[in-house]
Design a protein around this motif. Structure first.
Motif, PDB file in Angstrom:
ATOM      1  N   ARG A 112       0.828  -1.208   0.000  1.00 52.60           N
ATOM      2  CA  ARG A 112       0.000   0.000   0.000  1.00 52.60           C
ATOM      3  C   ARG A 112       0.860   1.255   0.000  1.00 52.60           C
ATOM      4  NH1 ARG A 112      -5.216  -0.477   3.965  1.00 52.60           N
ATOM      5  NH2 ARG A 112      -5.880  -2.534   3.336  1.00 52.60           N
ATOM      6  N   PHE A 113       2.156   1.070   0.209  1.00 48.90           N
ATOM      7  CA  PHE A 113       3.051   2.218   0.214  1.00 48.90           C
ATOM      8  C   PHE A 113       3.273   2.681  -1.220  1.00 48.90           C
ATOM      9  CE2 PHE A 113       5.619   1.489   4.404  1.00 48.90           C
ATOM     10  CZ  PHE A 113       4.444   1.589   5.118  1.00 48.90           C
ATOM     11  N   THR A 114       2.857   3.887  -1.501  1.00 47.84           N
ATOM     12  CA  THR A 114       3.081   4.475  -2.816  1.00 47.84           C
ATOM     13  C   THR A 114       4.494   5.056  -2.855  1.00 47.84           C
ATOM     14  OG1 THR A 114       2.304   6.661  -2.135  1.00 47.84           O
ATOM     15  CG2 THR A 114       0.627   5.104  -2.968  1.00 47.84           C
ATOM     16  N   ALA A 115       4.879   5.545  -4.004  1.00 49.99           N
ATOM     17  CA  ALA A 115       6.181   6.206  -4.122  1.00 49.99           C
ATOM     18  C   ALA A 115       6.241   7.410  -3.176  1.00 49.99           C
ATOM     19  CB  ALA A 115       6.420   6.642  -5.567  1.00 49.99           C
ATOM     20  N   GLU A 116       5.125   8.098  -3.008  1.00 43.45           N
ATOM     21  CA  GLU A 116       5.069   9.250  -2.098  1.00 43.45           C
ATOM     22  C   GLU A 116       5.288   8.820  -0.645  1.00 43.45           C
ATOM     23  OE1 GLU A 116       1.633  12.264  -0.557  1.00 43.45           O
ATOM     24  OE2 GLU A 116       1.775  12.015  -2.734  1.00 43.45           O
ATOM     25  N   ALA A 130      14.423   5.315  13.001  1.00 42.58           N
ATOM     26  CA  ALA A 130      13.232   5.951  12.424  1.00 42.58           C
ATOM     27  C   ALA A 130      11.982   5.079  12.554  1.00 42.58           C
ATOM     28  CB  ALA A 130      13.479   6.278  10.955  1.00 42.58           C
ATOM     29  N   LEU A 131      12.061   4.011  13.324  1.00 46.53           N
ATOM     30  CA  LEU A 131      10.950   3.063  13.407  1.00 46.53           C
ATOM     31  C   LEU A 131       9.647   3.686  13.914  1.00 46.53           C
ATOM     32  CD1 LEU A 131       9.736   0.279  13.129  1.00 46.53           C
ATOM     33  CD2 LEU A 131      10.797  -0.347  15.311  1.00 46.53           C
ATOM     34  N   LEU A 132       9.692   4.456  14.994  1.00 46.31           N
ATOM     35  CA  LEU A 132       8.447   5.012  15.546  1.00 46.31           C
ATOM     36  C   LEU A 132       7.727   5.911  14.534  1.00 46.31           C
ATOM     37  CD1 LEU A 132       9.468   5.734  19.248  1.00 46.31           C
ATOM     38  CD2 LEU A 132       8.166   3.804  18.353  1.00 46.31           C
ATOM     39  N   PRO A 133       8.388   6.887  13.923  1.00 45.95           N
ATOM     40  CA  PRO A 133       7.665   7.692  12.941  1.00 45.95           C
ATOM     41  C   PRO A 133       7.264   6.895  11.701  1.00 45.95           C
ATOM     42  CG  PRO A 133       9.948   8.428  13.092  1.00 45.95           C
ATOM     43  CD  PRO A 133       9.723   7.433  14.200  1.00 45.95           C
ATOM     44  N   ALA A 134       8.047   5.888  11.340  1.00 42.59           N
ATOM     45  CA  ALA A 134       7.678   5.055  10.195  1.00 42.59           C
ATOM     46  C   ALA A 134       6.386   4.289  10.479  1.00 42.59           C
ATOM     47  CB  ALA A 134       8.816   4.091   9.858  1.00 42.59           C
ATOM     48  N   LEU A 135       6.245   3.794  11.699  1.00 45.38           N
ATOM     49  CA  LEU A 135       5.007   3.109  12.076  1.00 45.38           C
ATOM     50  C   LEU A 135       3.820   4.074  12.049  1.00 45.38           C
ATOM     51  CD1 LEU A 135       6.266   0.817  14.965  1.00 45.38           C
ATOM     52  CD2 LEU A 135       5.287   0.066  12.784  1.00 45.38           C
ATOM     53  N   TRP A 136       4.062   5.311  12.454  1.00 44.27           N
ATOM     54  CA  TRP A 136       2.991   6.317  12.435  1.00 44.27           C
ATOM     55  C   TRP A 136       2.519   6.552  10.996  1.00 44.27           C
ATOM     56  CZ3 TRP A 136       0.093   7.737  16.262  1.00 44.27           C
ATOM     57  CH2 TRP A 136      -0.723   8.847  16.128  1.00 44.27           C
ATOM     58  N   TRP A 150      -4.690   1.794  11.616  1.00 45.60           N
ATOM     59  CA  TRP A 150      -4.234   0.659  12.414  1.00 45.60           C
ATOM     60  C   TRP A 150      -3.107  -0.051  11.688  1.00 45.60           C
ATOM     61  CZ3 TRP A 150      -5.528  -4.837  11.845  1.00 45.60           C
ATOM     62  CH2 TRP A 150      -6.186  -5.134  10.660  1.00 45.60           C
ATOM     63  N   LEU A 151      -2.456  -0.995  12.385  1.00 43.62           N
ATOM     64  CA  LEU A 151      -1.289  -1.683  11.843  1.00 43.62           C
ATOM     65  C   LEU A 151      -1.531  -3.184  11.703  1.00 43.62           C
ATOM     66  CD1 LEU A 151       1.527   0.095  13.892  1.00 43.62           C
ATOM     67  CD2 LEU A 151       1.013   0.395  11.450  1.00 43.62           C
ATOM     68  N   PRO A 152      -2.094  -3.600  10.580  1.00 40.09           N
ATOM     69  CA  PRO A 152      -2.190  -5.046  10.349  1.00 40.09           C
ATOM     70  C   PRO A 152      -0.787  -5.611  10.083  1.00 40.09           C
ATOM     71  CG  PRO A 152      -2.864  -3.860   8.382  1.00 40.09           C
ATOM     72  CD  PRO A 152      -2.618  -2.829   9.458  1.00 40.09           C
ATOM     73  N   GLU A 153      -0.676  -6.917  10.019  1.00 35.91           N
ATOM     74  CA  GLU A 153       0.624  -7.565   9.797  1.00 35.91           C
ATOM     75  C   GLU A 153       1.295  -7.055   8.530  1.00 35.91           C
ATOM     76  OE1 GLU A 153       0.427 -11.834  10.014  1.00 35.91           O
ATOM     77  OE2 GLU A 153      -0.563 -11.791  11.972  1.00 35.91           O
ATOM     78  N   GLU A 154       0.500  -6.800   7.480  1.00 35.96           N
ATOM     79  CA  GLU A 154       1.073  -6.338   6.211  1.00 35.96           C
ATOM     80  C   GLU A 154       1.766  -4.985   6.377  1.00 35.96           C
ATOM     81  OE1 GLU A 154      -2.921  -6.706   5.809  1.00 35.96           O
ATOM     82  OE2 GLU A 154      -2.005  -8.516   6.618  1.00 35.96           O
ATOM     83  N   ALA A 155       1.178  -4.113   7.191  1.00 33.18           N
ATOM     84  CA  ALA A 155       1.767  -2.789   7.419  1.00 33.18           C
ATOM     85  C   ALA A 155       3.108  -2.930   8.134  1.00 33.18           C
ATOM     86  CB  ALA A 155       0.816  -1.917   8.234  1.00 33.18           C
ATOM     87  N   MET A 156       3.139  -3.785   9.150  1.00 33.31           N
ATOM     88  CA  MET A 156       4.387  -3.976   9.888  1.00 33.31           C
ATOM     89  C   MET A 156       5.457  -4.607   8.991  1.00 33.31           C
ATOM     90  SD  MET A 156       3.144  -4.822  13.757  1.00 33.31           S
ATOM     91  CE  MET A 156       1.644  -5.748  13.459  1.00 33.31           C
ATOM     92  N   GLU A 214       5.678  -4.156   5.717  1.00 33.67           N
ATOM     93  CA  GLU A 214       6.157  -3.108   4.809  1.00 33.67           C
ATOM     94  C   GLU A 214       7.181  -2.202   5.498  1.00 33.67           C
ATOM     95  OE1 GLU A 214       4.075  -1.235   1.556  1.00 33.67           O
ATOM     96  OE2 GLU A 214       2.201  -1.984   2.426  1.00 33.67           O
ATOM     97  N   VAL A 215       6.906  -1.852   6.747  1.00 35.47           N
ATOM     98  CA  VAL A 215       7.856  -1.032   7.499  1.00 35.47           C
ATOM     99  C   VAL A 215       9.160  -1.801   7.677  1.00 35.47           C
ATOM    100  CG1 VAL A 215       8.344   0.020   9.754  1.00 35.47           C
ATOM    101  CG2 VAL A 215       6.119   0.390   8.648  1.00 35.47           C
ATOM    102  N   ALA A 216       9.059  -3.061   8.054  1.00 40.35           N
ATOM    103  CA  ALA A 216      10.253  -3.890   8.246  1.00 40.35           C
ATOM    104  C   ALA A 216      11.073  -3.952   6.958  1.00 40.35           C
ATOM    105  CB  ALA A 216       9.851  -5.290   8.696  1.00 40.35           C
ATOM    106  N   ASP A 217      10.416  -4.197   5.846  1.00 38.44           N
ATOM    107  CA  ASP A 217      11.118  -4.278   4.565  1.00 38.44           C
ATOM    108  C   ASP A 217      11.800  -2.953   4.227  1.00 38.44           C
ATOM    109  OD1 ASP A 217      10.204  -6.881   4.327  1.00 38.44           O
ATOM    110  OD2 ASP A 217       8.605  -6.378   2.906  1.00 38.44           O
ATOM    111  N   HIS A 218      11.100  -1.870   4.437  1.00 41.83           N
ATOM    112  CA  HIS A 218      11.650  -0.558   4.077  1.00 41.83           C
ATOM    113  C   HIS A 218      12.832  -0.169   4.968  1.00 41.83           C
ATOM    114  CE1 HIS A 218      11.239   3.068   1.653  1.00 41.83           C
ATOM    115  NE2 HIS A 218      11.697   3.702   2.720  1.00 41.83           N
ATOM    116  N   LEU A 219      12.777  -0.567   6.224  1.00 44.91           N
ATOM    117  CA  LEU A 219      13.849  -0.201   7.155  1.00 44.91           C
ATOM    118  C   LEU A 219      14.930  -1.276   7.290  1.00 44.91           C
ATOM    119  CD1 LEU A 219      11.810   1.477  10.040  1.00 44.91           C
ATOM    120  CD2 LEU A 219      12.918   2.561   8.061  1.00 44.91           C
ATOM    121  N   GLY A 220      14.752  -2.399   6.603  1.00 45.14           N
ATOM    122  CA  GLY A 220      15.742  -3.465   6.683  1.00 45.14           C
ATOM    123  C   GLY A 220      15.770  -4.147   8.037  1.00 45.14           C
TER     124      GLY A 220
END
Length: 179
Positions: free
Chosen positions: A3-7, A25-31, A40-46, A48-54
């Motif tokens: 769901r993360f767009t280029a923006e 940057a994890l806390l603001p990334a989760l926000w 809310w943060l379903p598993e897919e959202a978490m 995506e954050v994990a993938d983006h932050l390595g």
């Protein structure tokens, strides 16, 4: 499917640039992710954050489940949190919560059937000088002490845009609106 767009990814990269490493940057990334996923943060959202932050999803989930500002299940269009810490209890927080439960037809921790309101107790909203604070999304209302104030707040929210769709972080709070 992401769901993360280029923006959104650019926003995350901008946030990461403010910190010494991606993990910081994890806390603001989760926000950001919570906003992208409708409050809310379903598993897919978490993931995506994990993938983006390595990071691993377990690391991300551990942080997301620790902080109460991250919702682990869907919330209503307006997420209402009422402080019920000791100072606020002295000023009648429990009575206000019970009144809201009665008025909304739900218990704290639940969402109205129409998806309009989620009501939760908050351990402390950090406004002991102006009890009872009520947080709706990221907007604070302080000095709430009467049922009439609660009625006005709920009535105003019925026609207000969702905090998820219109995050208030960039707006000046109207804290004295319901006195």
């Amino acid at each position: 499917m992401s769901r993360f767009t280029a923006e959104h990814k650019a926003r995350l990269d901008e946030l990461v640039s403010r910190y010494p490493n991606k993990k910081a940057a994890l806390l603001p990334a989760l926000w950001v992710a919570q906003g992208v996923y409708g409050g809310w943060l379903p598993e897919e959202a978490m993931q995506e954050v994990a993938d983006h932050l390595g990071m691993s999803r377990a690391e991300v989930e551990g942080v997301a489940t620790y902080y109460t500002m991250y919702n682990k299940k869907p919330v209503g269009r307006h997420h209402i949190e009422v402080c019920h810490n000791v100072m606020c209890q002295v000023w009648g927080a429990d009575d206000l919560i019970h009144y809201m439960e009665e008025k909304l037809g739900i218990h704290a921790g639940e969402t109205t059937p129409d998806g309009m309101f989620t009501l939760n107790r908050a351990e402390c909203l950090g406004a002991c000088c102006n009890p009872v604070p009520i947080q709706v999304g990221g907007k604070y209302y302080e000095d709430i002490k009467t049922r009439e104030q609660v009625d006005r707040l709920l009535d105003s929210l019925k026609s207000a845009p969702s905090e998820v769709e219109n995050p208030p972080q960039s707006l000046l709070p109207e804290m004295r609106e319901f006195k």
